[in-house]
Design a protein around this motif. Structure first.
Motif, PDB file in Angstrom:
ATOM      1  N   GLU A  77       1.060  -1.342  -0.061  1.00  0.00           N
ATOM      2  CA  GLU A  77       0.065  -0.108  -0.209  1.00  0.00           C
ATOM      3  C   GLU A  77       0.990   1.642  -0.253  1.00  0.00           C
ATOM      4  N   VAL A  82      -0.069   2.505  -4.843  1.00  0.00           N
ATOM      5  CA  VAL A  82      -0.860   3.310  -4.997  1.00  0.00           C
ATOM      6  C   VAL A  82      -1.393   4.192  -6.211  1.00  0.00           C
ATOM      7  N   SER A 106      -7.680  -3.636  -1.984  1.00  0.00           N
ATOM      8  CA  SER A 106      -7.211  -2.526  -2.225  1.00  0.00           C
ATOM      9  C   SER A 106      -7.972  -1.349  -2.934  1.00  0.00           C
TER      10      SER A 106
END
Length: 154
Positions: A77, A82, A106
């Motif tokens: 992450e 991302v 996610s």
């Protein structure tokens, strides 16, 4: 953001159901002049309250027969991971909606495709060929029970 009053809220209830409603008709319904309605709509567009005017298409009518709800897990992450996922998902025309979410997943995506072969190609491009994707799980919609972009206006 613009502070919404009851007139603005009433206008928003109408235009999100049908943004082609004539302003004079909106004016009659909310008890304002057409000019006042026009100014308010322009102000809400300028303030970002109304972010876009678009048509919602019947996916079947345009040959997009598969709707998939896809849970995507990233390998990590980190911000760069991302951001890379956001860029790829948001630039894909087949991705109708994309949400960066919490809760052990996610991203949640809504993807449309013409058929399963096309969907397989999409998954290869978006997931299998991207090192930042750890895994994904597809749920294929059997029936679209409700499709709306309306927001409940209190």
């Amino acid at each position: 953001m613009k502070q919404l009053d009851e007139f603005d809220r009433a206008i928003l209830r109408i235009v999100q159901k049908d943004n082609k409603t004539p302003q004079r008709q909106i004016a009659e319904n909310v008890h304002l002049s057409a000019a006042a309605v026009q100014r308010r709509i322009a102000a809400m567009e300028g303030a970002g309250v109304i972010s876009k005017n678009s048509a919602i298409l019947n996916t079947y009518a345009v040959g997009m027969n598969i709707t998939a709800i896809v849970a995507v897990n990233l390998k990590d992450e980190r911000v760069d991971t991302v951001d890379a996922a956001k860029k790829i998902f948001s630039s894909s025309a087949e991705v109708q909606q994309c949400y960066y979410v919490t809760g052990g997943i996610s991203f949640m995506l809504i993807i449309v495709a013409s058929d399963m072969k096309a969907y397989e190609e999409i998954t290869r491009r978006l997931f299998a060929q991207n090192d930042f994707v750890a895994n994904y799980c597809s749920l294929i919609a059997l029936d679209r029970v409700k499709s709306s972009s309306e927001v409940l206006i209190p």
